[in-house]
Design a protein around this motif. Structure first.
Motif, PDB file in Angstrom:
ATOM      1  N   LEU A 241       0.855  -1.188   0.000  1.00 35.33           N
ATOM      2  CA  LEU A 241       0.000   0.000   0.000  1.00 35.33           C
ATOM      3  C   LEU A 241       0.892   1.240   0.000  1.00 35.33           C
ATOM      4  CD1 LEU A 241      -2.865   1.171   0.234  1.00 35.33           C
ATOM      5  CD2 LEU A 241      -2.694   0.901   2.715  1.00 35.33           C
ATOM      6  N   ALA A 242       0.808   2.061  -1.059  1.00 33.93           N
ATOM      7  CA  ALA A 242       1.616   3.275  -1.186  1.00 33.93           C
ATOM      8  C   ALA A 242       0.712   4.485  -0.975  1.00 33.93           C
ATOM      9  CB  ALA A 242       2.283   3.330  -2.560  1.00 33.93           C
ATOM     10  N   LEU A 243       0.808   5.099   0.208  1.00 34.70           N
ATOM     11  CA  LEU A 243      -0.031   6.246   0.545  1.00 34.70           C
ATOM     12  C   LEU A 243       0.740   7.544   0.343  1.00 34.70           C
ATOM     13  CD1 LEU A 243      -1.732   4.944   3.825  1.00 34.70           C
ATOM     14  CD2 LEU A 243      -2.631   4.901   1.483  1.00 34.70           C
ATOM     15  N   LEU A 244       0.019   8.610   0.029  1.00 32.54           N
ATOM     16  CA  LEU A 244       0.602   9.934  -0.144  1.00 32.54           C
ATOM     17  C   LEU A 244      -0.079  10.902   0.818  1.00 32.54           C
ATOM     18  CD1 LEU A 244       0.651  10.118  -4.062  1.00 32.54           C
ATOM     19  CD2 LEU A 244       2.494   9.366  -2.543  1.00 32.54           C
ATOM     20  N   ARG A 292       9.841   4.021  -3.756  1.00 31.75           N
ATOM     21  CA  ARG A 292       8.522   3.798  -3.183  1.00 31.75           C
ATOM     22  C   ARG A 292       8.675   3.346  -1.731  1.00 31.75           C
ATOM     23  NH1 ARG A 292       5.594   0.401  -8.126  1.00 31.75           N
ATOM     24  NH2 ARG A 292       5.805   2.048  -9.717  1.00 31.75           N
ATOM     25  N   GLN A 293       7.963   3.984  -0.853  1.00 28.24           N
ATOM     26  CA  GLN A 293       7.890   3.585   0.546  1.00 28.24           C
ATOM     27  C   GLN A 293       6.480   3.076   0.790  1.00 28.24           C
ATOM     28  OE1 GLN A 293       9.355   6.684   3.149  1.00 28.24           O
ATOM     29  NE2 GLN A 293      10.753   7.427   1.566  1.00 28.24           N
ATOM     30  N   ILE A 322      -6.456   1.434  -3.064  1.00 29.63           N
ATOM     31  CA  ILE A 322      -6.178   2.638  -2.290  1.00 29.63           C
ATOM     32  C   ILE A 322      -4.768   3.098  -2.596  1.00 29.63           C
ATOM     33  CG2 ILE A 322      -5.944   3.580   0.057  1.00 29.63           C
ATOM     34  CD1 ILE A 322      -7.880   1.426   1.001  1.00 29.63           C
ATOM     35  N   GLY A 323      -4.577   4.398  -2.648  1.00 30.34           N
ATOM     36  CA  GLY A 323      -3.238   4.946  -2.760  1.00 30.34           C
ATOM     37  C   GLY A 323      -2.724   4.996  -4.176  1.00 30.34           C
ATOM     38  N   ALA A 324      -1.390   5.100  -4.286  1.00 32.90           N
ATOM     39  CA  ALA A 324      -0.731   5.270  -5.582  1.00 32.90           C
ATOM     40  C   ALA A 324      -0.295   3.933  -6.160  1.00 32.90           C
ATOM     41  CB  ALA A 324       0.479   6.195  -5.426  1.00 32.90           C
ATOM     42  N   HIS A 325       0.054   3.998  -7.469  1.00 32.08           N
ATOM     43  CA  HIS A 325       0.617   2.851  -8.201  1.00 32.08           C
ATOM     44  C   HIS A 325      -0.362   1.675  -8.250  1.00 32.08           C
ATOM     45  CE1 HIS A 325       4.239   5.198  -7.878  1.00 32.08           C
ATOM     46  NE2 HIS A 325       4.297   5.040  -6.569  1.00 32.08           N
ATOM     47  N   ARG A 326      -1.644   1.989  -8.274  1.00 34.49           N
ATOM     48  CA  ARG A 326      -2.623   0.902  -8.337  1.00 34.49           C
ATOM     49  C   ARG A 326      -2.564   0.171  -9.671  1.00 34.49           C
ATOM     50  NH1 ARG A 326      -8.203   3.435  -7.081  1.00 34.49           N
ATOM     51  NH2 ARG A 326      -7.257   5.240  -8.082  1.00 34.49           N
ATOM     52  N   GLU A 327      -2.071   0.838 -10.717  1.00 32.76           N
ATOM     53  CA  GLU A 327      -1.959   0.168 -12.014  1.00 32.76           C
ATOM     54  C   GLU A 327      -0.993  -1.012 -11.950  1.00 32.76           C
ATOM     55  OE1 GLU A 327       1.284   3.118 -11.753  1.00 32.76           O
ATOM     56  OE2 GLU A 327      -0.880   3.172 -11.381  1.00 32.76           O
TER      57      GLU A 327
END
Length: 513
Positions: A241-244, A292-293, A322-327
């Protein structure tokens, strides 16, 4: 929502390193990242699309290439929830299954007896409690200097890889409103049965994967069952999960706003997180992407005070990611999973074991199977030939000793067939596989390698069968004991070594003239 479910069977070991660095050890992931499928599709399709189509399909997040999760008995395994603990020093397993009475969900407090808990971190769990572990292997390799074609100095490295023969299941889904023509192009690339090359070192012996599309009743239940909505929400991370944060920077501290909610708060006492960081390698640009964190798969986030409870539309939106990089498969969560509804997990009935392969055994073996069977047979034949040769070699060494004693010959005097004579027998045995033809070449005719009155062969000794020559003994041994050309080949090599020892002592004992 359009969905494509793929079954991926590894035909070769597959390298899915945790990080793309070229130095240090290469630890392997135990799943197939969605970025692999995205890259495989982009490599075949990107150049055929317009810029807007390429963005929609591979960058917008409207199409999500999910991670490949382990699959056994037509059921997927999900990352072990980090809220599950067992008593320290006690195994939670009953065979290959988790014992629900030995597993505690620390969202509901510690063990009643106060024993120290130990977090379950590794592996995957099926709906019936079966614990899955992905098999991995390590191979050491070295780089080759392109100028010399030899091993490069100080270029030893190792690849940890997922072993071949294992199956994974991946889901590719698209938002409503995705152009049908664009989705059709993607499914024509990945949706047809065939083979793909995934992971690192694809030009070597790694990464070959057989792809099978699953449709209709063959599609497994891909998501864990959910419980009824309440003012407490549990999110189980099925992928990283990559959150911003509000400024678009990576954060490892989740909040309702980052999850797309405007109410509630994170219950940190009932939240269990682990993290990792990595920078993906972009082969097209030959450079690393931004680091990516991420919150690791298996993490559990608990929200409290969600009043009113989540609507069905909100739950569906959270389930899409949820979050980034979902692709690339990140951000997949299970909302309020039934697994985590109580202090102990409630598993389904054990799934029947699939007896794969029995109904589909072909009438004629595959060439690979025939080769493996032949290899097993050859191994037994070789082992027996080596035993026969070793036994007769001991007999030959004793005959050399008896021959010296029979005529009272000193140790510095040669006797019996020479190393060159045994060497000739070995060379002939190397080029002849038929034992009958080989024995004729050894003992029959004027050009025979072994002659009754030949030098060395006519030397005699006394044993349990009376007085005999080396010729008589070897002819009987070749007929009665060394029954195959392979046994004669092994014996010839051993006999040459024994004769070298005998004649070597004789040569060292002579006085120079």
């Amino acid at each position: 929502m359009a969905t494509l479910i793929l079954k991926l069977m590894l035909l070769d070991d597959l390298v899915a390193s945790e990080r793309p660095a070229t130095e240090g050890g290469h630890a392997s992931l135990d799943y197939l990242p969605g970025a692999m499928l995205l890259g495989a599709a982009a490599a075949r399709l990107y150049s055929k699309l317009s810029r807007s189509e390429a963005y929609t399909l591979f960058h917008s997040g409207r199409v999500r290439f999910g991670d490949g999760l382990p699959l056994t008995d037509d059921a997927p395994g999900w990352p072990m929830p980090l809220c599950w603990h067992t008593r320290k020093g006690e195994s939670p397993l009953n065979g290959n299954y988790l014992d629900a009475t030995k597993v505690r969900n620390l969202q509901f407090g510690r063990f009643d007896d106060g024993v120290q808990p130990k977090q379950l971190r590794d592996g995957y769990v099926r709906a019936d409690g079966h614990r899955l572990t992905v098999r991995q292997s390590l191979r050491m390799k070295t780089a080759i200097d392109p100028d010399t074609g030899r091993v490069a100095e100080s270029q030893l490295f190792g690849y940890e890889a997922i072993q071949a023969g294992q199956c994974f299941i991946a889901r590719i889904e698209a938002d409503d409103g995705m152009p049908e023509s664009l989705w059709a192009k993607l499914t024509s690339i990945l949706g047809r049965d065939g083979e793909l090359l995934l992971g690192r070192s694809r030009s070597a012996e790694f990464g070959r994967v057989r792809v099978e599309r699953l449709d209709g009743p063959t599609v497994p239940a891909f998501m864990p069952l959910s419980r009824a909505a309440s003012q407490e929400v549990t999110l189980w991370c099925l992928a990283d999960l990559a959150l911003l944060d509000a400024w678009g920077q990576p954060t490892l501290e989740p909040s309702p706003a980052q999850l797309g909610l405007k109410r509630g708060c994170v219950d940190w006492a009932r939240t269990f997180l682990r993290f990792r960081r990595y920078a993906p390698w972009n082969a097209y640009r030959s450079a690393y992407d931004l680091e990516r964190q991420v919150i690791r798969r298996g993490s559990v986030i608990t929200l409290s005070g969600v009043d009113p409870p989540l609507t069905e539309a909100e739950r569906n939106r959270l389930s899409t990611g949820i979050g980034a990089h979902r692709e690339a498969g990140l951000g997949q969560v299970s909302v309020d999973p039934q697994f985590l509804a109580g202090p102990e997990p409630v598993f389904a009935a054990h799934l029947p074991v699939q007896r794969t392969g029995s109904p589909a055994v072909p009438s004629v073996d595959h060439p690979l199977i025939l080769w493996l069977k032949a290899g097993r047979t050859d191994s037994k034949v070789r082992s027996e030939a080596e035993k026969q040769a070793s036994a007769q070699a001991k007999q030959l060494a004793e005959r050399y000793r008896l021959a010296r004693a029979f005529i009272g010959l000193a140790a510095n005097q040669p006797i019996g067939p020479s190393p060159a004579q045994w060497g000739g027998i070995y060379e002939r045995a190397r080029t002849t596989d038929d034992p009958i033809t080989l024995r004729q070449a050894l003992f029959v005719g004027e050009n025979a390698l072994c002659k009754r009155n030949g030098e060395g062969w006519q030397d005699q000794f006394r044993d349990e069968n009376g007085v005999r020559s080396f010729f008589d003994w070897f002819q009987a041994a070749a007929t009665d004991h060394l029954q195959s050309a392979q046994a004669l080949r092994f014996f010839g090599r051993e006999a040459q070594r024994i004769a070298q020892g005998e004649h070597g002592r004789a040569a060292s004992g002579r006085n120079p003239t």
